[in-house]
Enzyme design. Structure first.
Site, PDB file in Angstrom:
ATOM      1  N   PHE A 164       0.820  -1.213   0.000  1.00  0.00           N
ATOM      2  CA  PHE A 164       0.000   0.000   0.000  1.00  0.00           C
ATOM      3  C   PHE A 164       0.854   1.263   0.000  1.00  0.00           C
ATOM      4  CE2 PHE A 164      -2.922   2.603   3.017  1.00  0.00           C
ATOM      5  CZ  PHE A 164      -3.310   3.428   1.987  1.00  0.00           C
ATOM      6  N   GLY A 194       8.182  -2.756   4.224  1.00  0.00           N
ATOM      7  CA  GLY A 194       7.762  -4.151   4.251  1.00  0.00           C
ATOM      8  C   GLY A 194       7.602  -4.673   5.666  1.00  0.00           C
ATOM      9  N   CYS A 223       4.729  -7.623   8.105  1.00  0.00           N
ATOM     10  CA  CYS A 223       3.395  -8.207   8.286  1.00  0.00           C
ATOM     11  C   CYS A 223       2.594  -7.182   9.056  1.00  0.00           C
ATOM     12  CB  CYS A 223       3.470  -9.514   9.068  1.00  0.00           C
ATOM     13  SG  CYS A 223       1.825 -10.173   9.457  1.00  0.00           S
ATOM     14  N   SER A 256       4.373   2.242  13.699  1.00  0.00           N
ATOM     15  CA  SER A 256       2.912   2.194  13.713  1.00  0.00           C
ATOM     16  C   SER A 256       2.347   2.841  14.965  1.00  0.00           C
ATOM     17  CB  SER A 256       2.446   0.736  13.665  1.00  0.00           C
ATOM     18  OG  SER A 256       1.065   0.614  13.921  1.00  0.00           O
ATOM     19  N   TYR A 295       1.593  -7.527  16.761  1.00  0.00           N
ATOM     20  CA  TYR A 295       2.031  -6.636  15.689  1.00  0.00           C
ATOM     21  C   TYR A 295       2.547  -5.333  16.289  1.00  0.00           C
ATOM     22  CZ  TYR A 295       1.712  -2.989  12.158  1.00  0.00           C
ATOM     23  OH  TYR A 295       1.999  -1.914  11.351  1.00  0.00           O
ATOM     24  N   LYS A 343      -5.193  -5.548   0.568  1.00  0.00           N
ATOM     25  CA  LYS A 343      -5.080  -5.764   2.006  1.00  0.00           C
ATOM     26  C   LYS A 343      -6.261  -6.519   2.600  1.00  0.00           C
ATOM     27  CE  LYS A 343      -3.534  -2.273   4.495  1.00  0.00           C
ATOM     28  NZ  LYS A 343      -2.329  -2.817   5.172  1.00  0.00           N
TER      29      LYS A 343
END
Length: 318
Positions: free
Chosen positions: A10, A77, A79, A117, A140, A178
């Site tokens: 994305f 890149g 997960c 994130s 994550y 996604k």
């Protein structure tokens, strides 16, 4: 040469396209095309080469010259599935991989700009780049937070640029691959076209129906920030990348509905019970504190939900 990991993903593919628009085609895209449909994201882009993510990592470790003449790596890149609970996989893919690239870039003086994130904040109500406010709710978020911590421990020894971007709720073109992790704007658009209704979560976390609030940031603005830092190699640090203002899921649905109404398709909102499996692992509120980003000199304005969603709908339905 510029390398974009996750370059068929994305944000990565939007970066590649923007670099093309600046006249740059000396780009190596690194990704995992096990899902072959992701190639669509870069089918209109011009690049110098493509490498599988595992092959790239092996070549970096072997120091075989793959990084010779490389100016910068945009490490996008990862997960990114917040619903993935395989911690061994997540830490290998998001944490260990990033450490290898970081050290390679530091050894060769290559600018290293990487994706962190906003999930590192978890259940916090303060979204400022400080340890006291960082409380990941899933593995994550933990993988991203732990790499930020690693960067912090080494930051006083950096001889070249290292920048981490804590992405908030990014939406926009090239996210269709996604699936369930695509933005709510993408899903609302599909729901409206399929059944004439936008489905939102009912009340949760003290918020009314559809009133959970997030800092929704248009991908074009995310790209602008990345490219600004590319042009300012003297700037390093970990920065929130959001608009600095939260808006509700209702606002997103209303913007999608408004665009479609202007194009002859009417619809409405519908609220569904909040899922049990998300209770205790869901951020009901996010709002980036972007004072650190402003303090280093980034002064561009960010699109509102109404502006960004309208532009996205033009692209998505064009």
């Amino acid at each position: 040469m510029i390398i974009v990991t996750g370059g068929a993903g994305f944000i990565g593919s939007n970066l590649v396209k923007a670099l093309n628009e600046q006249g740059r085609t000396d780009i190596i895209v690194v990704d995992d095309l096990s899902d072959g449909k992701q190639f669509y994201n870069i089918s209109d882009c011009d690049i110098a080469d493509y490498l599988d993510k595992d092959d790239f990592l092996a070549r970096v470790k072997a120091d075989d010259g793959i990084l010779d003449n490389v100016e910068a790596i945009f490490h996008q890149g990862a997960c990114s599935a917040t619903t993935e609970w395989d911690g061994k996989f997540m830490m290998a893919n998001n944490y260990e991989y990033s450490k290898v690239l970081l050290h390679a870039c530091l050894a060769k003086g290559i600018q290293f700009l990487y994706a962190s994130s906003a999930s590192v904040y978890g259940g916090s109500e303060v979204f400022k780049e400080a340890r006291d406010h960082e409380k990941p709710l899933n593995v994550y978020g933990y993988s991203k937070w732990q790499f930020d911590q690693y960067v912090r421990r080494l930051q006083n020894s950096f001889g070249s640029q290292v920048v981490g971007f804590r992405y908030f709720n990014v939406y926009g073109p090239r996210e269709q691959h996604k699936g369930s992790m695509a933005s709510v704007a993408f899903h609302f658009n599909n729901q409206l076209k399929d059944a004439g209704v936008c489905k939102l979560f009912g009340g949760s976390g003290g918020y009314g129906d559809g009133e959970q609030r997030r800092d929704f940031v248009f991908v074009a603005d995310v790209v602008k920030v990345n490219l600004w830092f590319l042009q300012h190699p003297e700037k390093s640090g970990i920065f929130n990348l959001g608009t600095g203002r939260c808006q509700s899921f209702n606002d997103v649905a209303d913007a999608v509905l408004a665009w479609h109404q202007q194009h002859g398709l009417n619809g409405h909102k519908e609220y569904v019970p909040f899922p049990d499996h998300l209770k205790g692992a869901y951020q009901s509120f996010t709002e980036a504190d972007i004072s650190a980003l402003r303090a280093v000199g980034y002064s561009e304005t960010f699109a509102s939900v109404e502006q960004g969603v309208s532009a996205y709908m033009d692209w998505l339905n064009g």
